[in-house]
Design an enzyme around this catalytic site. Structure first.
Site, short mmCIF file in Angstrom:
data_model
loop_
_atom_site.label_atom_id
_atom_site.label_comp_id
_atom_site.label_asym_id
_atom_site.label_seq_id
_atom_site.Cartn_x
_atom_site.Cartn_y
_atom_site.Cartn_z
N VAL A 24 -27.83 -31.69 -16.33
CA VAL A 24 -27.22 -30.38 -16.05
C VAL A 24 -28.13 -29.26 -16.54
O VAL A 24 -28.38 -28.28 -15.83
CB VAL A 24 -25.82 -30.27 -16.71
CG1 VAL A 24 -25.30 -28.84 -16.63
CG2 VAL A 24 -24.83 -31.22 -16.04
N ARG B 105 -22.05 -17.95 -12.62
CA ARG B 105 -21.57 -18.35 -13.94
C ARG B 105 -21.45 -19.86 -14.09
O ARG B 105 -21.18 -20.36 -15.17
CB ARG B 105 -20.20 -17.73 -14.23
CG ARG B 105 -20.16 -16.25 -14.07
CD ARG B 105 -19.63 -15.55 -15.32
NE ARG B 105 -19.85 -14.11 -15.23
CZ ARG B 105 -20.85 -13.48 -15.84
NH1 ARG B 105 -21.70 -14.15 -16.60
NH2 ARG B 105 -21.01 -12.19 -15.70
N GLY B 106 -21.57 -20.57 -13.00
CA GLY B 106 -21.36 -22.01 -13.04
C GLY B 106 -22.50 -22.74 -13.71
O GLY B 106 -23.48 -22.15 -14.14
N CYS B 107 -22.35 -24.07 -13.80
CA CYS B 107 -23.38 -24.88 -14.44
C CYS B 107 -24.22 -25.59 -13.40
O CYS B 107 -25.23 -26.20 -13.72
CB CYS B 107 -22.75 -25.94 -15.34
SG CYS B 107 -22.17 -25.27 -16.88
N ILE B 108 -23.79 -25.56 -12.17
CA ILE B 108 -24.44 -26.43 -11.19
C ILE B 108 -24.66 -25.68 -9.88
O ILE B 108 -23.92 -24.81 -9.53
CB ILE B 108 -23.63 -27.72 -11.01
CG1 ILE B 108 -24.19 -28.63 -9.93
CG2 ILE B 108 -22.19 -27.43 -10.71
CD1 ILE B 108 -24.73 -29.88 -10.52
#
Lengths: 154, 108
Positions: A24, B105-108
């Site tokens: 990630v 703002r997401g992680c992916i």
């Protein structure tokens, strides 16, 4: 701003829950244009090993984050249950399975290296590893390549 | 700068940008705004860029949030490698800026 940033991520664990943080972070860094090199060592090799990449598991035993009595973790099926639960959550969050994640970050420009010593120890050659692995390198070489990078050890 | 002076600048269009250059209100977005932001980013928009931008806009209209890069590659039909070529050095922020959405703002 971020043009010069470099990240070196060392993945030393081979469980599903320890594989994802590195992937990630690597992906997020590439999305921001940060240069990324991943170094898989010791059990981390399981994450890039053709034989194990699709079968990584979450171990409930010795994992206090599971919030369950440790004894329950040794029951038959506990590991598979924990693994299945985690995979379901991942899917909900649009996180790809590990193999696809490796493809994705490699396509995104992250470099993927395997530790020579760990590979020798486990009798693995490049053919045993997923095709996204750029090279098997020693710790010295990796540290040289990672010069100036922020290093994250997982 | 004699004959062709139709091109406006971003400030002339009166769209509000946050300190990092993202549109404050996604509804103020127009294709013209996209062109100008892309110019700032040093990107010349091709049909493939527009496919990405249109997908992102449509996804936003439908879901109320921007798609992840994975959604763009999976459902938008632009492979990861190409996405990184189209929007070099950090596609997440560049796509969001040009498509007129907020900072991702997401992680992916």
């Amino acid at each position: 701003m971020t043009e010069e940033r470099k990240l070196a991520i060392i993945v030393s664990k081979g469980t599903l829950d320890m594989a994802y943080p590195g992937l990630v972070l690597a992906n997020a860094a590439r999305m921001l244009g940060i240069e990324v090199k991943l170094f898989f060592t010791f059990w981390g090799l399981d994450v890039i090993n053709e034989k194990t990449v699709d079968h990584l598991k979450v171990a409930p035993v010795g994992n206090p984050a599971m919030h369950m009595p440790q004894l329950a973790g040794v029951l038959p099926g506990a590991t598979d249950l924990a693994t299945a639960m985690m995979k379901k959550q991942m899917e909900k969050l649009d996180l790809p399975p590990v193999r696809e994640f490796l493809e994705m970050i490699h396509d995104a420009g992250a470099e993927i290296y395997a530790c020579r010593m760990a590979a020798d120890m486990m009798g693995l050659t490049k053919e045993d590893l997923v095709p996204q692995v750029d090279e098997i390198v020693g710790a010295l070489e990796f540290l040289e390549m990672a010069e100036g990078a922020q290093i994250i050890f997982i | 700068m004699t004959a062709v002076t139709t091109a406006k600048t971003l400030s002339e269009l009166h769209v509000k940008l946050d300190p990092e250059g993202f549109l404050v209100d996604p509804n103020e977005w127009t294709p013209e705004v996209a062109q100008l932001i892309a110019q700032e980013e040093g990107i010349e928009l091709t049909d493939r860029h527009w496919e990405v931008i249109n997908f992102v806009r449509a996804y936003y209209e439908e879901h109320g949030e921007p798609p992840t890069l994975r959604a763009i590659t999976k459902r938008g039909g632009v492979p990861t490698k190409e996405l990184y070529q189209l929007f070099p050095k950090g596609p997440a922020k560049k796509v969001a800026r040009i498509a007129g959405l907020g900072k991702p703002r997401g992680c992916i």
